[in-house]
Design a protein around this motif. Sequence first.
Motif, PDB file in Angstrom:
ATOM      1  N   VAL A 116      -5.725 -17.726   3.406  1.00 41.62           N
ATOM      2  CA  VAL A 116      -5.637 -16.099   1.878  1.00 41.62           C
ATOM      3  C   VAL A 116      -6.338 -15.254   1.343  1.00 41.62           C
ATOM      4  O   VAL A 116      -6.847 -16.373   1.215  1.00 41.62           O
ATOM      5  CB  VAL A 116      -4.123 -15.239   1.790  1.00 41.62           C
ATOM      6  CG1 VAL A 116      -3.051 -15.511   2.011  1.00 41.62           C
ATOM      7  CG2 VAL A 116      -3.965 -17.296   0.271  1.00 41.62           C
ATOM      8  N   ASP A 117      -7.038 -14.089   0.822  1.00 39.47           N
ATOM      9  CA  ASP A 117      -7.087 -14.040   0.546  1.00 39.47           C
ATOM     10  C   ASP A 117      -7.003 -13.616  -1.087  1.00 39.47           C
ATOM     11  O   ASP A 117      -6.100 -13.903  -1.246  1.00 39.47           O
ATOM     12  CB  ASP A 117      -8.601 -12.200   0.125  1.00 39.47           C
ATOM     13  CG  ASP A 117      -9.433 -12.544  -1.387  1.00 39.47           C
ATOM     14  OD1 ASP A 117      -9.529 -12.556  -1.651  1.00 39.47           O
ATOM     15  OD2 ASP A 117     -10.075 -10.860  -0.815  1.00 39.47           O
TER      16      ASP A 117
ATOM     17  N   LEU B 275      -6.943 -11.756  -3.837  1.00 36.68           N
ATOM     18  CA  LEU B 275      -5.696 -10.312  -4.045  1.00 36.68           C
ATOM     19  C   LEU B 275      -4.320 -10.866  -4.143  1.00 36.68           C
ATOM     20  O   LEU B 275      -4.562 -12.546  -4.223  1.00 36.68           O
ATOM     21  CB  LEU B 275      -5.463  -9.805  -2.385  1.00 36.68           C
ATOM     22  CG  LEU B 275      -7.068  -9.501  -1.608  1.00 36.68           C
ATOM     23  CD1 LEU B 275      -6.323  -8.715  -0.678  1.00 36.68           C
ATOM     24  CD2 LEU B 275      -7.682  -7.914  -2.496  1.00 36.68           C
ATOM     25  N   THR B 276      -3.468 -10.496  -4.469  1.00 38.72           N
ATOM     26  CA  THR B 276      -2.165 -10.599  -4.778  1.00 38.72           C
ATOM     27  C   THR B 276      -1.797 -11.269  -4.136  1.00 38.72           C
ATOM     28  O   THR B 276      -1.889 -10.777  -2.331  1.00 38.72           O
ATOM     29  CB  THR B 276      -1.069  -9.956  -5.718  1.00 38.72           C
ATOM     30  OG1 THR B 276      -1.077  -8.344  -4.679  1.00 38.72           O
ATOM     31  CG2 THR B 276      -2.260  -8.939  -6.618  1.00 38.72           C
TER      32      THR B 276
ATOM     33  N   GLU C 155      -0.035  -8.001  -2.137  1.00 38.80           N
ATOM     34  CA  GLU C 155      -1.825  -6.703  -1.399  1.00 38.80           C
ATOM     35  C   GLU C 155      -2.047  -8.014   0.395  1.00 38.80           C
ATOM     36  O   GLU C 155      -2.097  -7.084   1.223  1.00 38.80           O
ATOM     37  CB  GLU C 155      -2.722  -7.152  -2.092  1.00 38.80           C
ATOM     38  CG  GLU C 155      -2.275  -6.373  -3.151  1.00 38.80           C
ATOM     39  CD  GLU C 155      -3.374  -5.944  -4.473  1.00 38.80           C
ATOM     40  OE1 GLU C 155      -3.677  -5.237  -5.270  1.00 38.80           O
ATOM     41  OE2 GLU C 155      -4.626  -6.922  -4.966  1.00 38.80           O
ATOM     42  N   ASN C 156      -2.451  -8.955  -0.082  1.00 34.64           N
ATOM     43  CA  ASN C 156      -2.470 -10.205   0.635  1.00 34.64           C
ATOM     44  C   ASN C 156      -1.611  -9.803   2.077  1.00 34.64           C
ATOM     45  O   ASN C 156      -2.230  -9.512   3.730  1.00 34.64           O
ATOM     46  CB  ASN C 156      -3.073 -11.708   0.779  1.00 34.64           C
ATOM     47  CG  ASN C 156      -3.652 -12.110   0.352  1.00 34.64           C
ATOM     48  OD1 ASN C 156      -4.750 -12.189   1.094  1.00 34.64           O
ATOM     49  ND2 ASN C 156      -3.813 -12.956  -0.957  1.00 34.64           N
TER      50      ASN C 156
ATOM     51  N   ARG D 109       0.246  -7.296   2.771  1.00 30.88           N
ATOM     52  CA  ARG D 109       0.486  -5.298   2.851  1.00 30.88           C
ATOM     53  C   ARG D 109      -1.034  -5.463   3.836  1.00 30.88           C
ATOM     54  O   ARG D 109      -1.002  -4.572   4.896  1.00 30.88           O
ATOM     55  CB  ARG D 109       0.160  -4.718   1.381  1.00 30.88           C
ATOM     56  CG  ARG D 109       1.346  -4.322   1.373  1.00 30.88           C
ATOM     57  CD  ARG D 109       1.484  -4.113  -0.363  1.00 30.88           C
ATOM     58  NE  ARG D 109       0.791  -2.723  -0.892  1.00 30.88           N
ATOM     59  CZ  ARG D 109       0.246  -3.130  -2.219  1.00 30.88           C
ATOM     60  NH1 ARG D 109       0.572  -4.013  -2.426  1.00 30.88           N
ATOM     61  NH2 ARG D 109      -0.456  -2.811  -2.188  1.00 30.88           N
ATOM     62  N   LEU D 110      -2.056  -6.101   3.672  1.00 36.14           N
ATOM     63  CA  LEU D 110      -3.679  -5.976   4.560  1.00 36.14           C
ATOM     64  C   LEU D 110      -3.774  -6.322   5.399  1.00 36.14           C
ATOM     65  O   LEU D 110      -4.340  -5.215   6.563  1.00 36.14           O
ATOM     66  CB  LEU D 110      -4.841  -6.430   3.341  1.00 36.14           C
ATOM     67  CG  LEU D 110      -6.099  -7.070   4.676  1.00 36.14           C
ATOM     68  CD1 LEU D 110      -6.654  -5.690   4.311  1.00 36.14           C
ATOM     69  CD2 LEU D 110      -6.620  -7.524   3.824  1.00 36.14           C
ATOM     70  N   ILE D 111      -2.532  -7.399   5.998  1.00 40.17           N
ATOM     71  CA  ILE D 111      -2.475  -7.738   7.233  1.00 40.17           C
ATOM     72  C   ILE D 111      -1.624  -6.828   8.409  1.00 40.17           C
ATOM     73  O   ILE D 111      -2.155  -6.484   9.518  1.00 40.17           O
ATOM     74  CB  ILE D 111      -2.267  -9.168   7.669  1.00 40.17           C
ATOM     75  CG1 ILE D 111      -3.292 -10.101   6.350  1.00 40.17           C
ATOM     76  CG2 ILE D 111      -1.513  -9.566   9.122  1.00 40.17           C
ATOM     77  CD1 ILE D 111      -2.788 -11.199   6.660  1.00 40.17           C
TER      78      ILE D 111
ATOM     79  N   ARG E 226      -1.372  -3.952   7.221  1.00 41.78           N
ATOM     80  CA  ARG E 226      -1.635  -2.253   7.793  1.00 41.78           C
ATOM     81  C   ARG E 226      -3.293  -2.416   8.474  1.00 41.78           C
ATOM     82  O   ARG E 226      -3.427  -2.072   9.836  1.00 41.78           O
ATOM     83  CB  ARG E 226      -3.273  -1.570   6.426  1.00 41.78           C
ATOM     84  CG  ARG E 226      -2.353  -1.437   5.283  1.00 41.78           C
ATOM     85  CD  ARG E 226      -1.743   0.094   5.783  1.00 41.78           C
ATOM     86  NE  ARG E 226      -2.975   0.889   5.250  1.00 41.78           N
ATOM     87  CZ  ARG E 226      -2.758   2.217   6.071  1.00 41.78           C
ATOM     88  NH1 ARG E 226      -1.575   2.503   7.491  1.00 41.78           N
ATOM     89  NH2 ARG E 226      -3.064   2.999   6.082  1.00 41.78           N
ATOM     90  N   LEU E 227      -3.863  -3.552   9.244  1.00 36.48           N
ATOM     91  CA  LEU E 227      -4.699  -4.401  10.193  1.00 36.48           C
ATOM     92  C   LEU E 227      -3.870  -4.700  11.439  1.00 36.48           C
ATOM     93  O   LEU E 227      -4.686  -4.608  12.591  1.00 36.48           O
ATOM     94  CB  LEU E 227      -5.288  -5.858  10.132  1.00 36.48           C
ATOM     95  CG  LEU E 227      -6.200  -6.023   8.618  1.00 36.48           C
ATOM     96  CD1 LEU E 227      -7.116  -7.610   8.599  1.00 36.48           C
ATOM     97  CD2 LEU E 227      -7.877  -4.839   8.947  1.00 36.48           C
ATOM     98  N   LEU E 228      -2.441  -4.782  11.187  1.00 36.86           N
ATOM     99  CA  LEU E 228      -2.176  -4.604  12.577  1.00 36.86           C
ATOM    100  C   LEU E 228      -1.633  -3.466  13.338  1.00 36.86           C
ATOM    101  O   LEU E 228      -0.903  -3.063  14.160  1.00 36.86           O
ATOM    102  CB  LEU E 228      -1.292  -5.943  12.256  1.00 36.86           C
ATOM    103  CG  LEU E 228      -1.111  -7.037  12.550  1.00 36.86           C
ATOM    104  CD1 LEU E 228       0.685  -7.644  11.926  1.00 36.86           C
ATOM    105  CD2 LEU E 228      -1.752  -7.788  13.610  1.00 36.86           C
ATOM    106  N   GLY E 229      -1.720  -2.598  12.299  1.00 37.26           N
ATOM    107  CA  GLY E 229      -1.405  -1.092  12.692  1.00 37.26           C
ATOM    108  C   GLY E 229      -0.249  -0.441  11.907  1.00 37.26           C
ATOM    109  O   GLY E 229       0.086   0.495  12.805  1.00 37.26           O
TER     110      GLY E 229
ATOM    111  N   ALA F 221       1.674 -14.342   5.405  1.00 34.69           N
ATOM    112  CA  ALA F 221       0.665 -13.597   6.025  1.00 34.69           C
ATOM    113  C   ALA F 221       0.614 -13.876   7.792  1.00 34.69           C
ATOM    114  O   ALA F 221       0.311 -13.253   8.297  1.00 34.69           O
ATOM    115  CB  ALA F 221      -0.377 -14.380   5.396  1.00 34.69           C
TER     116      ALA F 221
END
Lengths: 261, 314
Positions: free
Chosen positions: B88-89, B92-93, B96-97, B99-101, B103-106, B148
């Motif tokens: 993970v990053d 980031l919290t 956030e980690n 949620r980012l993934i 979002r990336l998955l659409g 994640a």
Amino acid sequence: MTTLTVPRQSPGAGLRQTFSLAWRGLVQIRHNPMELGDLSFQPIMFVLLFTYLFGGAISGDPVAYLQFMLPGIIVQSGLMATMNSGMGLSVDLSKGFFDRLQALPIARWAPLAGRILSDSVKQGWSMFILMATGYAIGFRATEGVVGVLGAFGLMLLFTFLVSWFAVFVGSIADEPEKVMMYGFTVIFPLSFLSNAFVRTDTLPGWLQAFVKVNPVTHMSDALRGMLTGGPVLTNTLWGLLGALAIALIFAPLALAKIKRR
Amino acid sequence: MSHAIVAERLVKHFGQTKALDGVDLTLESGTVLGVLGPNGAGKTTAVRILATLLRPDGGSARVGGLDVIKDAHKVRALVGLTGQYASVDEALTGSENLRLIGRLLGMSRADSRARAAELLASFHLEDAADRAAKTYSGGMRRRLDLAASLIGRPKVLFLDEPTTGLDPRARNEVWEIVRELVSDGTSVLLTTQYLDEADQLADRISVIDHGKVIAHGTPDELKRQTGSQALAVRPVQESDVDKVLAVISEVAAGPELSNGTVTARVTDPAVLPAVVRRLDDAGVAIAELALRTSTLDEVFLALTGHRAEEEAKA
């Protein structure tokens, strides 16, 4: 190359993914306000140092020197900041976050594009701070809003192209700390051996020969033209041509290196 | 799909090193395949190829019936990857980690937020949801890594040494999560250096060494093949070791002597009373007598004739 026979992501999806990843680069600032400090204090410090320390000696008057030097310091600071892209990539590669992204069904170019986008926003911020500091102590742009906006646009394009060198360094460095070391070894001499801080005609002849072909010189002069008057077009072309050459050499090398990991 | 993964004769070179030298792996849907081997055996290389991060030099692999080279993009939509090399990053919290993934998955903003909250809750990370991942303990980090890789509800999950470096409690938590996932129908390929981890989780185990599969079977089959337990006997008098060797070679093959202790692999725990009786008959006084589960090292010794550690250095 693995994607050739695969139904690609639609460009719209790739763009959305790029924005999500750019958000990631910017939201980090909230957790690490020091980063914003780096992006702000460093430019302020450099402008003040150069103006008041060297201004009298070089131009006889700090503000007169500032008027000459600010465009140069914008170019130098932008070049230095490109190394952040390489550093960030190197962290992602070494910590495994890059693999996490590559294992997702997203556009192959989105992770790099997202990083470049968020780094461009940070570049814009640094440049704004440099200009504002300069203005506060006497710098005046004489070519109007169009000149200022042109300078911002040109710098964003220039740093975008040059950042491929940083991305390449990030892809070959075995640890993130080394990215800055390698990068500065190249960028420091490149940015000082130019007319960013001193007039070319004050230099010994052999050095002038290098300074005159250095893209940093052309970029500094192009920004001078846009901010305080002078020839713009030729300098812009040579500056961008130099940056384009850097991108054309290092982008393929960096992408090949990342793919082969 | 009856097979979640079918890999045939996978070959991968890194310069002069042959990381994979014709590896076959099969994972049946809804089961766990343990890929067991020492450091440098080629486990991670195999996972990276199956997760489309690396192109094999030879051989072929299908995940969920899709070719990992030709249909890489579709494979990526089916799999989740967690482990040494997918993390993970840290800036980031936890939230956030995830949620980012999402979002990336659409997923939409709301969907990714809901999915992140759901996973944080089920992995007991709600309290740390808004803290940067770099402040997490090793066990929390690993749970976040796992979360994640589960955002997109993958059909096939790759866990690359998911518990390396974790304390026993954190390891147990990860095992529980894996068991739950499998009971929900996820197929799991797990690499590990620990025999007991493979034993606990895997339906089948492939043992890799030197880039080759050297043994394959259920945990019980492997144990029968390699000797599940090690018998160790140390006589009080060192001069008695010859008698001990003689007794033990009657019940187990190839006893070894080191530091005054005789060890041998045994497959049947019932030999223990027999050994005790015979040693007693022979008048040997015993300082130590133990029967313990084979370590990975011993499995390796049995399967390959060399110790796992030597491989790690190679």
